[in-house]
Write an enzyme that holds these catalytic residues in place. Structure first.
Site, short mmCIF file in Angstrom:
data_model
loop_
_atom_site.label_atom_id
_atom_site.label_comp_id
_atom_site.label_asym_id
_atom_site.label_seq_id
_atom_site.Cartn_x
_atom_site.Cartn_y
_atom_site.Cartn_z
N CYS A 132 -16.65 42.04 -19.48
CA CYS A 132 -15.71 42.02 -21.18
C CYS A 132 -15.84 40.80 -21.66
CB CYS A 132 -14.26 42.44 -20.91
SG CYS A 132 -14.32 43.99 -19.99
C1 UGA Z 1 -10.62 41.52 -19.50
C2 UGA Z 1 -9.16 40.83 -20.24
O1 UGA Z 1 -8.56 40.23 -19.26
C3 UGA Z 1 -8.56 42.22 -20.63
O2 UGA Z 1 -7.42 41.82 -21.48
C4 UGA Z 1 -9.42 43.83 -21.39
O3 UGA Z 1 -8.61 44.40 -22.01
C5 UGA Z 1 -10.78 43.54 -20.50
O4 UGA Z 1 -11.40 41.73 -20.33
C6 UGA Z 1 -12.00 44.45 -21.24
O5 UGA Z 1 -11.89 44.16 -22.58
O6 UGA Z 1 -12.18 45.47 -21.05
P1 UGA Z 1 -11.66 41.91 -17.24
O7 UGA Z 1 -12.31 41.95 -17.77
O8 UGA Z 1 -10.82 42.28 -16.13
O9 UGA Z 1 -10.36 42.37 -18.36
O10 UGA Z 1 -10.55 40.33 -16.53
P2 UGA Z 1 -9.57 39.30 -16.90
O11 UGA Z 1 -8.77 39.35 -15.34
O12 UGA Z 1 -8.94 38.63 -17.43
O13 UGA Z 1 -10.53 38.12 -16.10
C7 UGA Z 1 -11.35 38.13 -16.53
C8 UGA Z 1 -12.02 36.26 -16.67
O14 UGA Z 1 -10.66 35.72 -16.43
C9 UGA Z 1 -12.44 36.43 -14.62
O15 UGA Z 1 -13.87 35.54 -14.83
C10 UGA Z 1 -11.34 35.48 -13.90
O16 UGA Z 1 -12.10 34.96 -13.26
C11 UGA Z 1 -10.37 34.48 -15.00
N1 UGA Z 1 -9.22 34.88 -14.72
C12 UGA Z 1 -8.46 36.05 -14.54
C13 UGA Z 1 -8.21 34.10 -14.97
O17 UGA Z 1 -8.81 31.97 -15.20
N2 UGA Z 1 -6.56 33.56 -14.68
C14 UGA Z 1 -6.69 35.10 -14.13
O18 UGA Z 1 -5.16 34.78 -14.04
C15 UGA Z 1 -7.26 36.05 -14.53
#
Ligand code: UGA
Length: 469
Positions: free
Chosen positions: A279
């Protein structure tokens, strides 16, 4: 309500199972007969926490699946489009959404009552009203606002926490164009607690989705840029720097009783090896293209992407500076998925890091609790040993690179002590205490490790959230 959901990917199936668990009658539609059979046998076709249990609870009474879109739509009050919108490199490919709209429209010809069609797939601002609505009108012979409603309801589900995010939403954004489009969505979400509801236009709903993911990605690249500059200054550690930033009471408010509230999004304000997944990278790229086409250069979001794209190479160069030539060295990569809790390796930084290390002559021992097989398909066998566990992965290596913050990797200092070995541990997620291993290095740490001993103990508490909101 009776709901037809087109597309049983992560978003479609989680949406279907959650609506079913709230008492709606859901039919999921997919082209893939194997996926349809799996759902009808209450078997989750992919791993998502809590999904299997929801399927067991709702199939067959509240939830079923079919390949027959026409019958599903004809039997429903609301149809939801939740198919993929891949970015092909030259923009978002809308063909699946358009095909779904065309087929829904055709199916609606056989009915006379008002029908609501909801777009849940992420589409750029203007697409629902400008492209989907005309397809629906033409193929159904209906008029929006009369016997057809067209709404955009973006999802904010995190992979690995999608069921929880759906059942306990922080917000529900309801795009629409007339009272009935919002009213029916409110009936759909009746029983989902009392999250903030944003009733708005379809174009605003679409924009909220891209703006939200762009913010998360930007926070990560901001933290990584700060980390990159910290790593040039002796005696500086980005984790302490960002901790100091987090304590601004506008970011983590202090309540009257003195308790500090640390919002969950602060975890996006930590330095690491970059963001990935299906995403964030895709949505930011699409949003940048969208702005550019409209004469807005999107300079900040372009920088968000370029900082992220550069992170794997920075990490490898730093390891090379520490170890000298990597040719012939044995290096363990811990973590292949883009984040813990999932086997998804899409746009994970682990793959470019692995390729770069291989390119510099290193031999790899890789390990991930669940993403091993997916990575094998990308990386192949040459120069890569797929380890059977954490202990096996670190056997005899010269260096260990931590790429995904799986909780079990916190065992690493203990394991190294047991094995009486002291390889360089390069922490790409800054998840270990910097003094817990003999040779520690990581993103955002000043260049001279001898200064590390002079730093006071890290003030970073790895479970810093005292009250999470
Ligand atoms: C992301 C968004 O967080 C969701 O709100 C959204 O609905 C989704 O995309 C989407 O568009 O469908 P997701 O891709 O599952 O969700 O991933 P995240 O948990 O946000 O992680 C994304 C990136 O951020 C990862 O590479 C992760 O390493 C990093 N991350 C995640 C952080 O740096 N800190 C965190 O606390 C969580």
């Amino acid at each position: 309500l009776k709901i037809a959901i087109i597309g049983t990917g992560n978003v479609g199936l989680v949406t279907g199972a959650c609506f079913a668990s709230k008492g709606h009658e859901v039919v999921c539609v997919d082209l893939d007969p194997e996926r349809v059979s799996a759902i009808n046998e209450a078997r989750a076709p992919f791993y998502e926490v809590g999904l299997q249990a929801l399927l067991e609870e709702t199939v067959p009474d509240q939830l079923s699946a079919t390949v027959d879109l026409e019958t599903a739509v004809q039997g429903a009050d609301v149809s939801i489009i939740a198919v993929g919108t891949p970015n092909t490199g030259s923009g978002i490919d809308l063909s699946q959404v358009e095909t779904a709209a065309l087929q829904i429209g055709k199916a609606l010809r056989g009915r006379v009552d008002y029908q609501l069609v909801i777009v849940k797939s992420s589409v750029l601002p203007g697409v629902t009203d400008g492209r989907i609505l005309p397809i629906l009108e033409n193929s159904s012979g209906r008029r929006a606002g009369e016997d057809l409603g067209v709404a955009m309801n973006p999802e904010f589900l995190r992979e690995g926490q999608a069921v929880e995010d759906f059942l306990e939403p922080d917000r529900i954004v309801m795009g629409g164009s007339e009272e009935r489009t919002w009213e029916i969505q409110e009936r759909l979400f009746d029983g989902f607690g009392t999250p903030e509801i944003v009733r708005t236009t379809n174009a605003t709903a679409e924009t909220i989705k891209f703006a939200s993911n762009a913010l998360l990605a930007t926070m990560i690249s901001y933290s990584n840029e700060v980390g990159n500059v910290c790593s040039t200054v002796d005696g500086v550690d980005v984790t302490d720097v960002l901790r100091g930033v987090h304590l601004d009471k506008r970011l983590s408010p202090v309540l009257e009783n003195g308790e500090r509230v640390e919002p969950g999004f602060l975890s996006y304000l930590l330095a690491g090896c970059g963001f990935g997944g299906s995403c964030l990278p895709k949505d930011v790229r699409s949003f940048v293209d969208f702005g550019r086409e409209r004469g807005v250069p999107m300079e900040m979001l372009r920088a968000t992407l370029s900082v992220n794209a550069g992170q794997p190479e920075r990490l490898v160069e730093r390891i090379e500076r520490r170890l000298g030539s990597l040719d012939g060295l044995s290096i363990a990569i811990l973590g292949l998925s883009f984040k813990p809790g999932t086997s998804d390796i899409r746009e994970t930084p682990s793959i470019p890091v692995a390729r770069d290390l291989l390119g510099r002559g290193a031999r790899l021992r890789v390990f991930d609790p669940v993403a091993q097989e997916a990575a094998r398909a990308e990386l192949g066998e040459s120069g890569v040993y797929y380890s059977t566990g954490l202990s096996d992965a670190i056997d005899g290596v010269d260096a260990i690179v931590l790429m995904t913050s799986w909780p079990e990797f916190r065992e690493l200092p203990r394991l190294l002590e047991e094995k009486r070995v002291t390889p360089l541990v390069f922490d790409g997620r800054r998840m270990l205490d910097r003094k817990s291993v003999a040779h520690y290095d990581g993103i955002g740490l000043g260049p001279q490790d001898e200064r590390l001993d002079q730093l006071p103990d890290s003030t970073i508490d790895h479970e810093p959230i005292r009250k999470r909101v």
